[in-house]
Design a protein around this motif. Structure first.
Motif, PDB file in Angstrom:
ATOM      1  N   ARG A 174       0.704  -1.086   0.064  1.00  0.00           N
ATOM      2  CA  ARG A 174       0.042   0.102  -0.088  1.00  0.00           C
ATOM      3  C   ARG A 174       0.747   1.330  -0.172  1.00  0.00           C
ATOM      4  O   ARG A 174       0.454   2.285  -0.145  1.00  0.00           O
ATOM      5  N   VAL A 236      -0.507  -9.472   5.702  1.00  0.00           N
ATOM      6  CA  VAL A 236      -0.590  -7.921   6.428  1.00  0.00           C
ATOM      7  C   VAL A 236      -0.404  -7.991   8.117  1.00  0.00           C
ATOM      8  O   VAL A 236      -1.163  -7.195   8.715  1.00  0.00           O
ATOM      9  N   GLY A 237      -0.004  -8.988   8.331  1.00  0.00           N
ATOM     10  CA  GLY A 237       0.174  -8.932   9.792  1.00  0.00           C
ATOM     11  C   GLY A 237      -0.586 -10.181  10.492  1.00  0.00           C
ATOM     12  O   GLY A 237      -1.393 -10.601   9.843  1.00  0.00           O
TER      13      GLY A 237
HETATM   14  P1  NAP Z   1       4.288  -6.399   9.684  1.00  0.00           P
HETATM   15  O1  NAP Z   1       5.587  -6.184  10.005  1.00  0.00           O
HETATM   16  O2  NAP Z   1       3.440  -5.667  10.891  1.00  0.00           O
HETATM   17  O3  NAP Z   1       3.642  -5.971   8.431  1.00  0.00           O
HETATM   18  C1  NAP Z   1       2.611  -5.863   7.867  1.00  0.00           C
HETATM   19  C2  NAP Z   1       2.540  -5.141   6.716  1.00  0.00           C
HETATM   20  O4  NAP Z   1       0.986  -5.266   6.089  1.00  0.00           O
HETATM   21  C3  NAP Z   1       2.926  -3.995   6.732  1.00  0.00           C
HETATM   22  O5  NAP Z   1       3.758  -3.583   5.353  1.00  0.00           O
HETATM   23  C4  NAP Z   1       1.720  -2.877   6.377  1.00  0.00           C
HETATM   24  O6  NAP Z   1       1.825  -1.986   5.671  1.00  0.00           O
HETATM   25  C5  NAP Z   1       0.881  -4.014   5.779  1.00  0.00           C
HETATM   26  N1  NAP Z   1      -0.707  -4.113   5.937  1.00  0.00           N
HETATM   27  C6  NAP Z   1      -1.259  -3.869   7.291  1.00  0.00           C
HETATM   28  N2  NAP Z   1      -2.424  -3.791   7.091  1.00  0.00           N
HETATM   29  C7  NAP Z   1      -2.742  -3.766   5.906  1.00  0.00           C
HETATM   30  C8  NAP Z   1      -3.893  -3.440   5.064  1.00  0.00           C
HETATM   31  N3  NAP Z   1      -5.181  -3.474   5.748  1.00  0.00           N
HETATM   32  N4  NAP Z   1      -4.122  -3.559   4.044  1.00  0.00           N
HETATM   33  C9  NAP Z   1      -2.772  -3.590   2.984  1.00  0.00           C
HETATM   34  N5  NAP Z   1      -1.576  -3.833   3.732  1.00  0.00           N
HETATM   35  C10 NAP Z   1      -1.652  -3.789   5.133  1.00  0.00           C
HETATM   36  O7  NAP Z   1       3.961  -7.765   9.799  1.00  0.00           O
HETATM   37  P2  NAP Z   1       4.656  -9.151   9.548  1.00  0.00           P
HETATM   38  O8  NAP Z   1       5.335  -8.984   8.185  1.00  0.00           O
HETATM   39  O9  NAP Z   1       3.811 -10.292   9.425  1.00  0.00           O
HETATM   40  O10 NAP Z   1       5.818  -9.343  10.626  1.00  0.00           O
HETATM   41  C11 NAP Z   1       5.244  -9.245  12.015  1.00  0.00           C
HETATM   42  C12 NAP Z   1       6.690  -9.321  12.846  1.00  0.00           C
HETATM   43  O11 NAP Z   1       7.332 -10.480  12.735  1.00  0.00           O
HETATM   44  C13 NAP Z   1       7.436  -8.073  12.406  1.00  0.00           C
HETATM   45  O12 NAP Z   1       8.064  -7.510  13.571  1.00  0.00           O
HETATM   46  C14 NAP Z   1       8.576  -8.713  11.374  1.00  0.00           C
HETATM   47  O13 NAP Z   1       9.749  -8.335  11.490  1.00  0.00           O
HETATM   48  C15 NAP Z   1       8.484 -10.231  12.230  1.00  0.00           C
HETATM   49  N6  NAP Z   1       9.099 -11.067  11.221  1.00  0.00           N
HETATM   50  C16 NAP Z   1      10.368 -11.370  11.215  1.00  0.00           C
HETATM   51  C17 NAP Z   1      10.876 -12.241  10.183  1.00  0.00           C
HETATM   52  C18 NAP Z   1      12.336 -12.596  10.282  1.00  0.00           C
HETATM   53  O14 NAP Z   1      13.119 -12.000  11.177  1.00  0.00           O
HETATM   54  N7  NAP Z   1      12.768 -13.485   9.413  1.00  0.00           N
HETATM   55  C19 NAP Z   1      10.135 -13.117   9.478  1.00  0.00           C
HETATM   56  C20 NAP Z   1       8.592 -12.724   9.435  1.00  0.00           C
HETATM   57  C21 NAP Z   1       8.175 -11.461  10.354  1.00  0.00           C
HETATM   58  P3  NAP Z   1       2.625  -0.517   6.132  1.00  0.00           P
HETATM   59  O15 NAP Z   1       3.992  -0.838   6.129  1.00  0.00           O
HETATM   60  O16 NAP Z   1       2.088   0.744   5.379  1.00  0.00           O
HETATM   61  O17 NAP Z   1       2.108  -0.408   7.591  1.00  0.00           O
END
Ligand code: NAP
Length: 304
Positions: A174, A236-237
């Motif tokens: 987005r 998206v989380g």
């Molecule tokens: P996240 O970091 O919260 O990212 C969610 C993404 O979805 C963001 O880019 C957000 O956009 C987008 N988003 C949220 N709501 C949306 C909507 N309604 N419509 C469109 N896009 C939307 O979640 P995640 O990727 O699941 O990661 C969660 C945590 O786990 C993070 O801290 C991440 O670093 C960690 N993680 C770590 C690893 C690793 O270290 N290998 C792997 C996976 C996850 P915006 O950017 O505009 O807010």
């Protein structure tokens, strides 16, 4: 007073139950839904749990429940409304419409759910082209075209995973800047079969029996565009199911209970297992393993 109460009957909760029976603990599993399995119930093909190829989520859940019950698990339908800590360090569980339960320890295994986009077609095509876990369902899209929605590390990892399997992968985000780490971004931008579509908001998902089209709105021009896809992976989380986490149990900023694989939290006697805890990989295999580890921690605590 019970030795432990396991709240939640997904792979973490029932993994814990299997080990609790083997440890001869006096325990009960509480589940608010009238069935076991958690998130996995609605998964079409599980396919990545060792020894269980070609099994669907509902069958896996039933097998899990039967296994736990065969070993003596009592799974009670009950909605826990609050967890209180008593002066003697035991816990009282308040239960909707039922008597309180007092227990020496608690294992909270209520999981997490993927955040949804809430756009037309998303629910309709769930498991028919719309998925929330590329590691689980990506392999069904060999040589097909997929789209990953999101800009965080999960979305980037999903793209890297799918790019090895799919003919083409769209990354739909987005904003024009990705949130996930730069190293993964560099890898993605070097891939010939990945197309990054920035500043694009998903508007609807269309298809017949299966998904055929993702409709997006390009934020910079206001233009609406349709992309032909076979599969859509929403990343998206996640939203942790943390309503029952009491004030005395520490969580991170996102609301996950802070604990490593032992399930030990900042509160003596209060343990967490599965997707609800801080961890890098939220999968059935890691949830089940958490359940086993949590029972080891419970027995260590009770024996101390
Ligand atoms: P996240 O970091 O919260 O990212 C969610 C993404 O979805 C963001 O880019 C957000 O956009 C987008 N988003 C949220 N709501 C949306 C909507 N309604 N419509 C469109 N896009 C939307 O979640 P995640 O990727 O699941 O990661 C969660 C945590 O786990 C993070 O801290 C991440 O670093 C960690 N993680 C770590 C690893 C690793 O270290 N290998 C792997 C996976 C996850 P915006 O950017 O505009 O807010």
């Amino acid at each position: 007073m019970l030795d432990t109460v396991i709240i939640g009957s997904g792979p973490a909760g029932l993994g814990a139950a299997i080990y609790a029976s083997r440890a001869a603990l006096d325990y009960v599993v509480l589940e608010k839904a009238g069935y076991s399995g958690g998130q996995i119930v609605t998964t079409n093909d599980l396919d990545n749990y060792p020894g269980m190829p070609n099994i669907d989520g509902a069958s896996f859940s039933m097998a899990l429940q039967e296994h736990a019950e065969k070993l003596g698990a009592v799974i009670k339908e009950a909605t826990v409304t609050a967890i209180e800590r008593n002066d003697d360090k035991s816990f009282t569980l308040k239960i909707d419409g039922q008597d309180d339960i007092i227990t020496k320890t608690v294992i909270l295994a209520t999981g997490a759910n993927p955040r949804t986009l809430n756009i037309p077609g998303e629910a309709q095509f769930l498991s028919h082209g719309v998925y929330y876990c590329a590691t689980c369902d990506g392999m069904f899209f060999r040589d097909k075209v997929t789209a990953v929605i999101g800009g965080g590390n999960t979305a980037l990892e999903d793209v890297l995973f799918l790019a090895k399997i799919c003919k083409k992968v769209y990354l739909i985000h987005r904003r024009d800047e990705l949130r996930g780490d730069k190293h993964s971004q560099e890898k993605i931008f070097a891939l010939p079969n990945v197309e990054f579509v920035p500043s694009a908001v998903p508007k609807s998902i269309k298809g017949d029996k299966k998904v055929t089209t993702l409709e997006i709105e390009l934020q910079k021009t206001g233009e609406t565009k349709e992309i032909a896809v076979d599969g859509i992976f929403v990343a998206v989380g996640m939203i942790p199911n943390n309503k029952l986490v009491p004030d005395f149990v520490a969580t991170d900023k996102a609301g996950y209970v802070i604990a490593d694989e032992t399930g030990v939290t900042n509160t003596a006697g209060f343990f967490v297992a599965g997707d609800l805890r801080t961890k890098a990989l939220r999968q059935v295999i890691t949830a089940a393993s958490d359940g086993a580890n949590a029972i080891k921690s419970v027995t260590d605590y009770l024996n101390a």
